[in-house]
Motif scaffolding. Structure first.
Motif, short mmCIF file in Angstrom:
data_model
loop_
_atom_site.label_atom_id
_atom_site.label_comp_id
_atom_site.label_asym_id
_atom_site.label_seq_id
_atom_site.Cartn_x
_atom_site.Cartn_y
_atom_site.Cartn_z
N THR A 62 7.78 78.31 -73.58
CA THR A 62 7.65 79.24 -74.70
C THR A 62 8.99 79.51 -75.38
OG1 THR A 62 7.94 81.17 -73.26
CG2 THR A 62 5.69 80.38 -73.59
N LEU A 63 10.09 79.03 -74.79
CA LEU A 63 11.43 79.27 -75.34
C LEU A 63 11.79 78.23 -76.38
CD1 LEU A 63 13.30 79.99 -71.99
CD2 LEU A 63 12.53 81.67 -73.66
N PRO A 64 12.83 78.50 -77.18
CA PRO A 64 13.33 77.47 -78.09
C PRO A 64 13.79 76.23 -77.30
CG PRO A 64 14.25 79.61 -78.64
CD PRO A 64 13.50 79.78 -77.36
N VAL A 65 13.82 75.09 -77.97
CA VAL A 65 14.06 73.81 -77.30
C VAL A 65 15.38 73.79 -76.53
CG1 VAL A 65 14.39 71.33 -77.68
CG2 VAL A 65 12.65 72.56 -78.95
N ALA A 66 16.46 74.25 -77.11
CA ALA A 66 17.77 74.19 -76.44
C ALA A 66 17.77 75.05 -75.18
CB ALA A 66 18.87 74.65 -77.39
N GLN A 67 17.22 76.23 -75.25
CA GLN A 67 17.16 77.10 -74.07
C GLN A 67 16.23 76.51 -73.01
OE1 GLN A 67 15.94 80.85 -75.65
NE2 GLN A 67 18.03 81.50 -76.18
N ALA A 68 15.11 75.97 -73.45
CA ALA A 68 14.16 75.38 -72.51
C ALA A 68 14.80 74.20 -71.78
CB ALA A 68 12.91 74.94 -73.24
N LEU A 69 15.53 73.36 -72.51
CA LEU A 69 16.20 72.22 -71.90
C LEU A 69 17.23 72.67 -70.87
CD1 LEU A 69 16.66 69.19 -71.73
CD2 LEU A 69 18.29 69.41 -73.61
N ALA A 70 18.04 73.66 -71.24
CA ALA A 70 19.06 74.16 -70.31
C ALA A 70 18.43 74.75 -69.05
CB ALA A 70 19.92 75.20 -71.02
N LEU A 71 17.40 75.55 -69.22
CA LEU A 71 16.73 76.15 -68.06
C LEU A 71 16.02 75.10 -67.21
CD1 LEU A 71 15.38 79.50 -69.49
CD2 LEU A 71 17.12 79.20 -67.75
N ASN A 72 15.45 74.09 -67.84
CA ASN A 72 14.82 73.01 -67.07
C ASN A 72 15.85 72.26 -66.23
OD1 ASN A 72 12.02 73.04 -67.48
ND2 ASN A 72 12.26 72.24 -69.54
N LEU A 73 17.03 72.02 -66.79
CA LEU A 73 18.08 71.34 -66.03
C LEU A 73 18.53 72.19 -64.84
CD1 LEU A 73 20.18 69.78 -68.92
CD2 LEU A 73 18.71 68.59 -67.29
N VAL A 74 18.68 73.49 -65.06
CA VAL A 74 19.07 74.39 -63.97
C VAL A 74 17.97 74.42 -62.90
CG1 VAL A 74 19.48 76.81 -63.38
CG2 VAL A 74 20.60 75.81 -65.37
N LEU A 75 16.74 74.48 -63.32
CA LEU A 75 15.61 74.50 -62.40
C LEU A 75 15.54 73.21 -61.59
CD1 LEU A 75 13.16 76.17 -61.52
CD2 LEU A 75 11.86 75.05 -63.32
N MET A 76 15.76 72.07 -62.23
CA MET A 76 15.76 70.80 -61.52
C MET A 76 16.88 70.74 -60.49
SD MET A 76 14.72 68.11 -64.59
CE MET A 76 16.14 67.15 -64.25
N ALA A 77 18.07 71.20 -60.87
CA ALA A 77 19.20 71.19 -59.95
C ALA A 77 18.95 72.12 -58.76
CB ALA A 77 20.48 71.59 -60.68
N ALA A 78 18.40 73.30 -59.03
CA ALA A 78 18.13 74.25 -57.96
C ALA A 78 17.06 73.72 -57.01
CB ALA A 78 17.71 75.60 -58.55
N THR A 79 16.03 73.11 -57.55
CA THR A 79 14.97 72.56 -56.71
C THR A 79 15.49 71.41 -55.86
OG1 THR A 79 13.36 73.15 -58.40
CG2 THR A 79 12.64 71.57 -56.74
N THR A 80 16.30 70.55 -56.46
CA THR A 80 16.89 69.44 -55.71
C THR A 80 17.79 69.96 -54.60
OG1 THR A 80 16.82 68.07 -57.69
CG2 THR A 80 18.28 67.34 -55.93
N ALA A 81 18.60 70.96 -54.89
CA ALA A 81 19.47 71.54 -53.87
C ALA A 81 18.66 72.18 -52.75
CB ALA A 81 20.40 72.58 -54.50
N PHE A 82 17.59 72.85 -53.10
CA PHE A 82 16.73 73.46 -52.08
C PHE A 82 16.16 72.39 -51.16
CE2 PHE A 82 12.40 74.36 -50.70
CZ PHE A 82 12.62 75.48 -49.91
N ILE A 83 15.64 71.34 -51.75
CA ILE A 83 15.04 70.27 -50.96
C ILE A 83 16.09 69.63 -50.05
CG2 ILE A 83 14.03 67.95 -51.09
CD1 ILE A 83 12.52 68.96 -53.59
N ARG A 84 17.25 69.38 -50.61
CA ARG A 84 18.31 68.71 -49.84
C ARG A 84 18.81 69.57 -48.68
NH1 ARG A 84 21.35 67.82 -46.66
NH2 ARG A 84 23.30 66.71 -46.68
N TYR A 85 19.10 70.82 -48.95
CA TYR A 85 19.75 71.64 -47.94
C TYR A 85 18.81 72.44 -47.05
CZ TYR A 85 23.99 70.36 -50.28
OH TYR A 85 25.02 69.63 -50.81
N ARG A 86 17.59 72.63 -47.47
CA ARG A 86 16.67 73.42 -46.65
C ARG A 86 15.73 72.54 -45.84
NH1 ARG A 86 15.20 75.69 -43.10
NH2 ARG A 86 13.67 77.34 -43.00
#
Length: 107
Positions: A62-86
């Motif tokens: 629902t966010l503007p494209v630039a904000q959505a892209l930035a948040l998606n990248l952060v979400l992907m990084a956080a999920t990857t880190a969770f999977i790797r370290y947990r």
């Protein structure tokens, strides 16, 4: 019932709930037959993270494209880190790397 009120999202939710019930039933039955010793806390954590990622992805759209892209990248990084370290410990990661290296040499 969900489909009448929520349409496609209700269908997706009922489908997910059906698969969840089936997964729990298969887990209970298989544990009685073959003791594998799954870490239930990790399974619950992964399920919660997957649910949160799905919900946040829907909200991010629902966010503007630039904000959505930035948040998606952060979400992907956080999920990857969770999977790797947990989920994976260092030994499992090193074993996986060794297997991958062996497979690459065989190819």
């Amino acid at each position: 019932m969900l489909i009448e009120h929520y349409g496609a999202k209700g269908a997706a939710l009922s489908n997910a709930l059906g698969w969840l019930v089936m997964a729990v039933a298969v887990y209970i039955i298989s544990e009685k037959l073959f003791k594998i010793g799954y870490n239930l806390l990790t399974l619950i954590e992964v399920t919660i993270v997957a649910f949160l990622v799905t919900i946040s992805g829907d909200l991010i759209n629902t966010l503007p494209v630039a904000q959505a892209l930035a948040l998606n990248l952060v979400l992907m990084a956080a999920t990857t880190a969770f999977i790797r370290y947990r989920i994976f410990n260092k030994m499992e990661v090193s074993e996986a790397v060794t297997i991958i290296k062996q497979k690459i040499k065989l190819a």
